[in-house]
Design a protein around this motif. Structure first.
Motif, PDB file in Angstrom:
ATOM      1  N   ALA A 101       0.826  -1.211   0.000  1.00 52.70           N
ATOM      2  CA  ALA A 101       0.000   0.000   0.000  1.00 52.70           C
ATOM      3  C   ALA A 101       0.859   1.260   0.000  1.00 52.70           C
ATOM      4  CB  ALA A 101      -0.917  -0.003   1.225  1.00 52.70           C
ATOM      5  N   ALA A 102       1.981   1.211   0.711  1.00 46.41           N
ATOM      6  CA  ALA A 102       2.862   2.383   0.797  1.00 46.41           C
ATOM      7  C   ALA A 102       3.848   2.443  -0.363  1.00 46.41           C
ATOM      8  CB  ALA A 102       3.617   2.355   2.118  1.00 46.41           C
ATOM      9  N   LYS A 103       3.833   1.431  -1.230  1.00 40.79           N
ATOM     10  CA  LYS A 103       4.795   1.311  -2.336  1.00 40.79           C
ATOM     11  C   LYS A 103       6.239   1.365  -1.830  1.00 40.79           C
ATOM     12  CE  LYS A 103       1.674   3.097  -5.885  1.00 40.79           C
ATOM     13  NZ  LYS A 103       1.465   4.072  -6.977  1.00 40.79           N
ATOM     14  N   ASP A 104       6.428   0.752  -0.669  1.00 45.81           N
ATOM     15  CA  ASP A 104       7.769   0.625  -0.095  1.00 45.81           C
ATOM     16  C   ASP A 104       8.336  -0.689  -0.615  1.00 45.81           C
ATOM     17  OD1 ASP A 104      10.075   0.338   1.396  1.00 45.81           O
ATOM     18  OD2 ASP A 104       9.181   1.148   3.232  1.00 45.81           O
ATOM     19  N   TYR A 105       8.974  -0.649  -1.769  1.00 47.67           N
ATOM     20  CA  TYR A 105       9.375  -1.868  -2.465  1.00 47.67           C
ATOM     21  C   TYR A 105      10.516  -2.602  -1.760  1.00 47.67           C
ATOM     22  CZ  TYR A 105       6.523   0.280  -6.065  1.00 47.67           C
ATOM     23  OH  TYR A 105       5.480   0.855  -6.742  1.00 47.67           O
ATOM     24  N   GLU A 106      11.343  -1.873  -1.029  1.00 46.55           N
ATOM     25  CA  GLU A 106      12.430  -2.538  -0.299  1.00 46.55           C
ATOM     26  C   GLU A 106      11.868  -3.458   0.786  1.00 46.55           C
ATOM     27  OE1 GLU A 106      16.245  -1.398   2.550  1.00 46.55           O
ATOM     28  OE2 GLU A 106      15.283   0.152   1.320  1.00 46.55           O
ATOM     29  N   VAL A 107      10.940  -2.941   1.579  1.00 46.75           N
ATOM     30  CA  VAL A 107      10.319  -3.750   2.635  1.00 46.75           C
ATOM     31  C   VAL A 107       9.476  -4.860   2.020  1.00 46.75           C
ATOM     32  CG1 VAL A 107       8.672  -3.712   4.540  1.00 46.75           C
ATOM     33  CG2 VAL A 107      10.354  -1.878   4.302  1.00 46.75           C
ATOM     34  N   ALA A 108       8.757  -4.541   0.955  1.00 46.09           N
ATOM     35  CA  ALA A 108       7.920  -5.550   0.301  1.00 46.09           C
ATOM     36  C   ALA A 108       8.761  -6.714  -0.216  1.00 46.09           C
ATOM     37  CB  ALA A 108       7.144  -4.912  -0.856  1.00 46.09           C
ATOM     38  N   ALA A 109       9.932  -6.424  -0.772  1.00 40.66           N
ATOM     39  CA  ALA A 109      10.806  -7.486  -1.284  1.00 40.66           C
ATOM     40  C   ALA A 109      11.245  -8.408  -0.158  1.00 40.66           C
ATOM     41  CB  ALA A 109      12.024  -6.880  -1.980  1.00 40.66           C
ATOM     42  N   GLY A 110      11.631  -7.823   0.985  1.00 38.24           N
ATOM     43  CA  GLY A 110      12.062  -8.635   2.123  1.00 38.24           C
ATOM     44  C   GLY A 110      10.932  -9.487   2.670  1.00 38.24           C
ATOM     45  N   ALA A 111       9.726  -8.917   2.762  1.00 37.47           N
ATOM     46  CA  ALA A 111       8.582  -9.672   3.285  1.00 37.47           C
ATOM     47  C   ALA A 111       8.198 -10.814   2.348  1.00 37.47           C
ATOM     48  CB  ALA A 111       7.393  -8.734   3.495  1.00 37.47           C
ATOM     49  N   ALA A 112       8.176 -10.540   1.051  1.00 39.47           N
ATOM     50  CA  ALA A 112       7.856 -11.593   0.083  1.00 39.47           C
ATOM     51  C   ALA A 112       8.874 -12.721   0.164  1.00 39.47           C
ATOM     52  CB  ALA A 112       7.824 -11.013  -1.335  1.00 39.47           C
TER      53      ALA A 112
END
Length: 802
Positions: free
Chosen positions: A288-299
């Motif tokens: 939702a925040a388009k924080d791709y760095e955090v999203a990559a780690g979570a995925a």
């Protein structure tokens, strides 16, 4: 006492000075030591009383207060420098109360406090005389032990500013040690192989000082680095409480992303379901925040959870998502490849192992030029990505039967771990994975040695997933050795631990293995087919490696006949396999698909497919057997010649077997058994766990070596076109798929003048001629043997069809 002190000193210069000082004036020791013992005993009595009663009585509190008061009185009477040194020791974490730590940190603090340069040993001597600390002598170190009540009082007396100064000094010290070790990790620097344990020690040691010094985020990052290198249960048990304290401190202070990543890594070991739920929430917020760095780690973290749960399609989708987030975040270097490695890893655990092996080999070549070392700031743990890729490549190679290739990848993986000083448990587990290729290559004792080492680690750690893997390996080894009852027992152990770990992937493999052992060794068709069907169901539901377990089910039906009783429902199937202690299949199946109709439909389709395979196999079994066996005949001829001392035959055979394994995984098992025959194995175990066609090939090879059948050694000279022989048999018996390949092969023969006579004779055979005169027209003895071999196999097929 003087003699005991001198003996304990063990030659250490500082300790000898301490002992000499005490011995010079024994009276200095008597009263302070007696006071210390009395205080120590009062403290211990108080502590024991609290433990027994569950609460502190008035007397207990009085004893503790007496110890604290005694400490204050003794410390207050110390010279200023001795008092500050003792306060420094009290403010240290217990593991840091050693001479090396003292020698490396006290001089700086002593200077800042304005003290002179009184020898450390004199100050320690004074504190020891007063009963404030005890020296413990070890083989390579000395610890300075302080009773916990005295240490607490010493910290309180030191004051807040002094404690903060120590925390700042010690956090900086251990972070510096961490960085120095980190900069050498995975490099060619001298001592680089020692950096792994040092990083772990520095990270664990720095964390409490950093937390008190107001830097929980850095503490958390160091603990995450520790877990990345050693994720075993004991390490997680030590890191877990620290991480929970940091979580409270960090979140209270408004911390953010690093807490989630590190805390989740701990939770994945302690409570995987809670960790997965927390990570999903993190991923949703990052999207939702388009924080791709955090999203990559979570995925990335969710991929492992999905694989363990058997949700392969979800894992692949997450891997693709991770790759996209990495691209949008603008990462380069090792981080850029992390998602691709994750995707290949998922493929290797599924039925797409061949694709995984191809992609892994390509990734290895693309990643080799990347810089390695801590200087790569975007991905400081480059080796984690590299080692996951090597591990994935070896898994895929094992799945498709590329044994030598698997050993090559395993050697590279272990070399990387050893070079960076990985924990011994990690290194042993990595080496363990080489057992399958070693076993298939006939190196049984080497395989057993690796698994025994893993078993010791697994039993010490108590990790059910690791124990399942170890007992599954032991079952495979005992099966190859022909110890059927032991293999079945170890397979039962494997299943028990696999169900405890709740790993559908491992459970499926366990059912497939025990089904085979029950079929081959116990001749229990009813139990065997149930376990094979269970493996097939799990494979279909997870798209896992046992998706083709229907082949094993068809084998059961073919071998035990139509009277073999099949389960009529998933519930009946679960009841049958549930005869193995610890096996509870139904909840696992329902966790993968809660719809009973889906389960019933899958079971019915598996049974129907198996029946169709049996029908097709019966109709074309004679041709399949002839095509398969004739293809191996030149290799058997080379094997016979090699065992009789023909070095050229052995060299050519070895090359050809390696080529076959690369060509198609179907050749892997018989090729490995031919190697074992060459190495001298002749017992029944060399035939264990083979499909019927492979059994016939290996049996004939063994008989040829024992001179029970005659295989002309001249046939070794046609190894290069041995696969063409099967096409001639197929074409001559009316198989249309073989006809075009046979024509191409004969055209190639005709282009060579030396082979043209044999080409002409084989054309006549395919056209229908079965005349013995075809053979006598040929002058070359090798060509005569080839045509005779083709005719024999054609006759066998035609006789079976008549």
């Amino acid at each position: 006492m003087a003699g005991a002190l001198l003996a304990a000193a063990g030659g250490h210069p500082l300790l000898l000075e301490l002992a000499d000082g005490l011995c010079a004036d024994p009276g200095r020791l008597a009263e302070p030591a007696a006071s210390a013992r009395r205080a120590h005993n009062r403290g211990e009595d108080a502590r024991i009383g609290i433990l027994i009663s569950g609460q502190a009585t008035a007397g207990d509190v009085d004893h503790l207060q007496s110890m604290r008061a005694w400490t204050g009185a003794v410390v207050g009477d110390l010279p200023p420098e001795t008092r500050d040194l003792f306060s420094f020791l009290c403010c240290l974490e217990e593991a840091d109360r050693t001479l090396p730590t003292l020698e490396q940190n006290w001089p700086d603090l002593r200077s800042r406090l304005g003290h002179g340069e009184t020898p450390v040993q004199m100050n320690l001597l004074t504190s020891a005389e007063r009963g404030l600390l005890t020296l413990r002598f070890r083989t390579s170190d000395v610890s300075l032990e302080i009773h916990h009540v005295i240490a607490a009082a010493g910290r309180e007396l030191a004051g807040g500013d002094f404690r903060a100064m120590v925390d700042t000094r010690m956090s900086g010290y251990w972070v510096t040690v961490f960085k120095m070790a980190w900069s050498r990790e995975g490099t060619d620097a001298e001592g680089a192989h020692l950096t792994g344990p040092l990083i772990a020690r520095a990270g664990m040691s720095a964390a409490p000082y950093l937390a008190r010094d107001g830097n929980p985020e850095l503490a958390e990052g160091l603990l995450e680095a520790v877990l990345l290198r050693d994720a075993t249960g004991p390490t997680a048990a030590r890191v877990g409480p620290m991480m929970r304290r940091l979580a409270v401190q960090h979140l209270t202070g408004g911390g953010g992303r690093r807490l989630s990543a590190a805390h989740t890594r701990v939770m994945q070991l302690i409570n995987p379901e809670q960790a997965a739920a927390q990570t999903r929430r993190t991923l949703e917020k990052a999207r939702a925040a388009k924080d791709y760095e955090v999203a990559a780690g979570a995925a990335s973290r969710l991929i492992g959870s999905a694989v363990r749960a058997g949700h392969i399609e979800e894992a692949l989708a997450l891997a693709d998502e991770q790759i996209e987030y990495v691209r949008r975040a603008g990462f380069g270097g090792w981080e850029r490849y992390r998602g691709e490695v994750s995707r290949v890893h998922v493929l290797a655990t599924s039925r797409h192992a061949e694709q995984a092996l191809t992609e892994a080999a390509d990734l290895i070549e693309r990643m080799k030029p990347l810089p390695r070392g801590a200087a790569d700031a975007e991905s400081p743990f480059w080796w984690a990505v590299w080692e996951e890729l090597l591990d994935t490549a070896q898994q895929a190679a094992v799945r498709v039967g590329r044994w030598e290739q698997a050993l090559t990848y395993n050697a590279e993986l272990c070399a990387s771990k050893e070079a960076r000083g990985a924990p011994r448990t990690d290194l042993v587990q990595a080496r363990h994975r080489a057992y399958t290729p070693l076993l298939e290559l006939g190196r049984t004792e080497e395989a057993l040695s690796l698994v025994d080492a893993s078993r010791q680690i697994a039993e010490r750690l108590g990790d059910p997933l690791l124990l399942a893997d170890v007992f599954g390996a032991l079952g495979n080894i005992e099966n190859v050795r022909g110890h059927g009852d032991v293999a079945i027992d170890r397979a039962r152990d494997c299943l028990r631990y696999a169900y405890r770990a709740q790993s559908p992937h491992t459970i499926a493999i366990g059912h497939a293995n025990i089904g085979t052992y029950l079929k081959v060794h116990a001749r229990d068709g009813t139990a065997a087919v149930a376990h094979h069907l269970a493996a097939g169901l799990l494979g279909r539901l997870t798209d896992g490696v046992t998706s083709n377990a229907g082949i094993a089910t068809a084998g059961d039906l073919y071998e035990f006949g139509p009277e073999l009783e099949l389960p009529g429902s998933p519930e009946e199937l679960c009841e049958r396999v549930g005869q193995v202690p610890g096996v509870d299949l139904l909840p696992v199946l329902q966790g993968l698909t809660p719809d009973p109709a889906t389960l019933s439909g899958l079971l019915e389709s598996l049974i129907e497919e198996a029946r169709q395979q049996v029908e097709q196999s019966s109709a074309g079994s004679a041709l399949k057997e002839a095509v398969w066996s004739i293809s191996w005949e030149p290799l058997i001829a080379a094997l016979v010649a090699a065992t009789r001392g023909n070095t050229a035959a052995y060299i050519n055979l070895r090359k050809r077997l390696a080529t076959l394994e690369t060509l198609d995984p179907r050749f892997a098992k018989p090729a490995a058994r031919l190697r074992r025959l060459y190495n001298g194995e002749r017992g029944p175990d060399v035939l264990a766990d083979l499909e019927p066609l492979d059994t016939a090939v290996v049996s004939r090879a063994r008989q040829a070596l024992e001179n029970e059948v005659i295989v002309p050694t001249e046939l070794r000279l046609v190894m290069n076109y041995h696969l063409a022989l099967g096409t001639f048999v197929g074409a001559a018996t009316g198989d249309e798929a073989s006809a075009s390949a046979a024509r191409e092969n004969l055209a190639d023969f005709a282009a060579d003048p030396s082979l043209e006579p044999m080409s002409a004779a084989l054309n006549e055979v395919i056209a229908g001629s079965r005349e013995a005169g075809l053979i006598t027209r040929l002058d070359d003895p090798v060509q005569r043997e080839v045509v005779a071999l083709v005719l024999r196999h054609i006759t066998h097929v035609e006789a079976a069809g008549s």
